[in-house]
Scaffold this active site. Structure first.
Site, PDB file in Angstrom:
ATOM      1  N   THR A  51       0.567   8.476  -9.900  1.00 31.16           N
ATOM      2  CA  THR A  51       0.735   8.570  -8.446  1.00 31.16           C
ATOM      3  C   THR A  51       1.670   7.464  -7.963  1.00 31.16           C
ATOM      4  OG1 THR A  51      -1.552   9.329  -8.358  1.00 31.16           O
ATOM      5  CG2 THR A  51      -0.548   8.651  -6.282  1.00 31.16           C
ATOM      6  N   THR A  52       1.330   6.232  -8.296  1.00 32.31           N
ATOM      7  CA  THR A  52       2.100   5.070  -7.860  1.00 32.31           C
ATOM      8  C   THR A  52       3.525   5.111  -8.393  1.00 32.31           C
ATOM      9  OG1 THR A  52       0.036   3.837  -7.863  1.00 32.31           O
ATOM     10  CG2 THR A  52       2.048   2.536  -7.845  1.00 32.31           C
ATOM     11  N   TYR A 143      -7.166  12.836 -15.573  1.00 36.58           N
ATOM     12  CA  TYR A 143      -6.937  12.042 -14.369  1.00 36.58           C
ATOM     13  C   TYR A 143      -7.491  12.825 -13.178  1.00 36.58           C
ATOM     14  CZ  TYR A 143      -3.976   9.485 -10.907  1.00 36.58           C
ATOM     15  OH  TYR A 143      -3.487   8.759  -9.839  1.00 36.58           O
ATOM     16  N   LYS A 173      -9.892   9.022 -15.975  1.00 33.90           N
ATOM     17  CA  LYS A 173      -9.461   8.121 -14.917  1.00 33.90           C
ATOM     18  C   LYS A 173      -9.980   8.748 -13.640  1.00 33.90           C
ATOM     19  CE  LYS A 173      -5.358   6.722 -12.327  1.00 33.90           C
ATOM     20  NZ  LYS A 173      -6.209   6.495 -11.188  1.00 33.90           N
ATOM     21  N   SER A 175     -10.366   8.743  -9.849  1.00 38.12           N
ATOM     22  CA  SER A 175      -9.865   8.237  -8.563  1.00 38.12           C
ATOM     23  C   SER A 175     -10.532   8.982  -7.420  1.00 38.12           C
ATOM     24  CB  SER A 175      -8.349   8.410  -8.478  1.00 38.12           C
ATOM     25  OG  SER A 175      -7.704   7.479  -9.302  1.00 38.12           O
ATOM     26  N   ASP A 201      -9.620   0.899  -6.180  1.00 37.25           N
ATOM     27  CA  ASP A 201      -9.620  -0.540  -6.440  1.00 37.25           C
ATOM     28  C   ASP A 201     -10.588  -1.306  -5.534  1.00 37.25           C
ATOM     29  OD1 ASP A 201      -7.557   0.714  -7.704  1.00 37.25           O
ATOM     30  OD2 ASP A 201      -5.975  -0.591  -6.974  1.00 37.25           O
ATOM     31  N   VAL A 216      -7.897   1.664 -13.501  1.00 35.81           N
ATOM     32  CA  VAL A 216      -6.468   1.928 -13.359  1.00 35.81           C
ATOM     33  C   VAL A 216      -6.163   1.911 -11.880  1.00 35.81           C
ATOM     34  CG1 VAL A 216      -4.561   3.503 -13.881  1.00 35.81           C
ATOM     35  CG2 VAL A 216      -6.640   3.588 -15.266  1.00 35.81           C
TER      36      VAL A 216
END
Ligand SMILES: CC(=O)N[C@H](C=O)[C@@H](O)[C@H](O)[C@H](O)CO
Ligand SMILES: CC(=O)C(=O)O
Length: 320
Positions: A51-52, A143, A173, A175, A201, A216
């Site tokens: 994504t980032t 993900y 992962k 999110s 985060d 991550v």
């Protein structure tokens, strides 16, 4: 063999893809970027083209070049490089998976296809399995990012029996803020050596309690050192320090979320903190506003997240 690879642990920075003012990829700063992560942030794992990294906004050829550059510059410096190879086209995804294997990546990750979507678990697994099979020696990570893909199949459900379908499956992962789903992923797979990597985060401490084995995220690019302090406090069971660290991180993330926070803003913040020019994002994203940058900078300084400043004496909320 995939299963003999060492387990992915600790912080994983979701890398930004640096760009020039003309919107081309700026490969020239990636070497510096690796050194910055390792030396200044204590982060030795990366997640490329996610994504980032605007992975879905890059061409397949660009994605291959970006992956190669990180592999080359990260050699003997980074522990693990995971490449995100998700795409709407299964063919493209397989090509990227094969390429990741060829260049010696440590793992691949895939998001759910998000235009013509899988409508149930089996359909999603079948897609993932076809991608994983293109890189049969590489650890495979799913993900899970339902807010962006719109694919809301619960991770807990997806993990049920996944290794029989995808032998290289190595972890998740995650999110999303659903800690019930995350906790159940951990609880139901205790006897397996999966990596449970959390991706929100600002809530990492809660996920650590739930059994996260790593994380991550975008903020580990510039708050890696701070977050590592939280991980260390958690390890030594100093929960009150760990909570203080998490609150510090939350103060910053909460502040920028309220201003409007996404990949463009991450690029601007990383430029400020690291001094390495990340450049603008690629359309449809637009560069962060001047006001955002000024406000974020002031906040980073007041929290002591910008090392170049010396405001400690008059600083009441300093997090150092
Ligand atoms: C949607 C998104 O980009 N999530 C990132 C990783 O998954 C996170 O690192 C967030 O940027 C971070 O948690 C701030 O909300
Ligand atoms: C945050 C994250 O993991 C990503 O950029 O893909």
């Amino acid at each position: 063999m995939a299963s003999q690879k060492k387990k992915l642990q600790g912080l994983v920075a979701a890398t930004i893809t640096p760009m020039t003012e003309h919107g081309e990829i700026n490969f020239s700063v990636i070497g510096q970027y690796v050194d910055y992560l390792v030396e200044e942030q204590g982060v030795k794992n990366i997640f490329v083209n996610g994504t980032t990294g605007e992975g879905l906004s890059l061409s397949v050829s660009e994605r291959r070049q970006v992956a190669e550059e990180w592999m080359t510059k990260g050699r003997n410096k980074l522990d693990q490089v995971v490449i995100h190879v998700g795409a709407l086209s299964l063919k493209e995804s397989q090509e990227l998976a094969r390429h990741a294997a060829e260049i010696g990546a440590d793992g691949i990750a895939v998001i759910a296809p998000f235009f013509l979507k899988p409508w149930n678990k089996d359909v999603l697994i079948n897609f993932l399995k076809e991608v994983a099979a293109a890189a049969p020696a590489l650890p495979f990570y799913y993900y899970h990012i339902p807010a962006l893909t719109g694919v809301k199949i619960r991770a807990e459900e997806l993990l049920d029996g996944i290794q029989e379908k995808i032998p290289t499956f190595q972890g998740l992962k995650f999110s999303d803020t659903d800690l019930l789903d995350f906790g159940q992923c951990v609880d139901q797979n205790r006897e397996r050596q999966f990596a449970f990597l959390f991706g929100v985060d600002e809530q990492l401490l809660s996920a650590l309690v739930m059994g996260a084995t790593g994380a991550v995220g975008s903020t580990y690019n510039y708050l890696g050192k701070k977050t590592n302090q939280m991980l260390e406090a958690f390890e030594r069971k100093d929960f009150s320090s760990a909570l203080n660290h998490q609150f510090c991180i939350q103060r910053f993330i909460n502040f920028v979320l309220k201003l409007g926070f996404g990949v463009s803003q991450t690029k601007a913040i990383m430029t400020l903190v690291s001094g390495i020019p990340m450049g603008p994002p690629r359309p449809p994203l637009q560069r962060a506003s001047r006001e955002f940058i000024d406000e974020a900078k002031a906040r980073l300084e007041s929290l002591d997240f910008l090392s170049s400043t010396d405001l400690k004496d008059r600083n009441l909320e300093s997090c150092s």
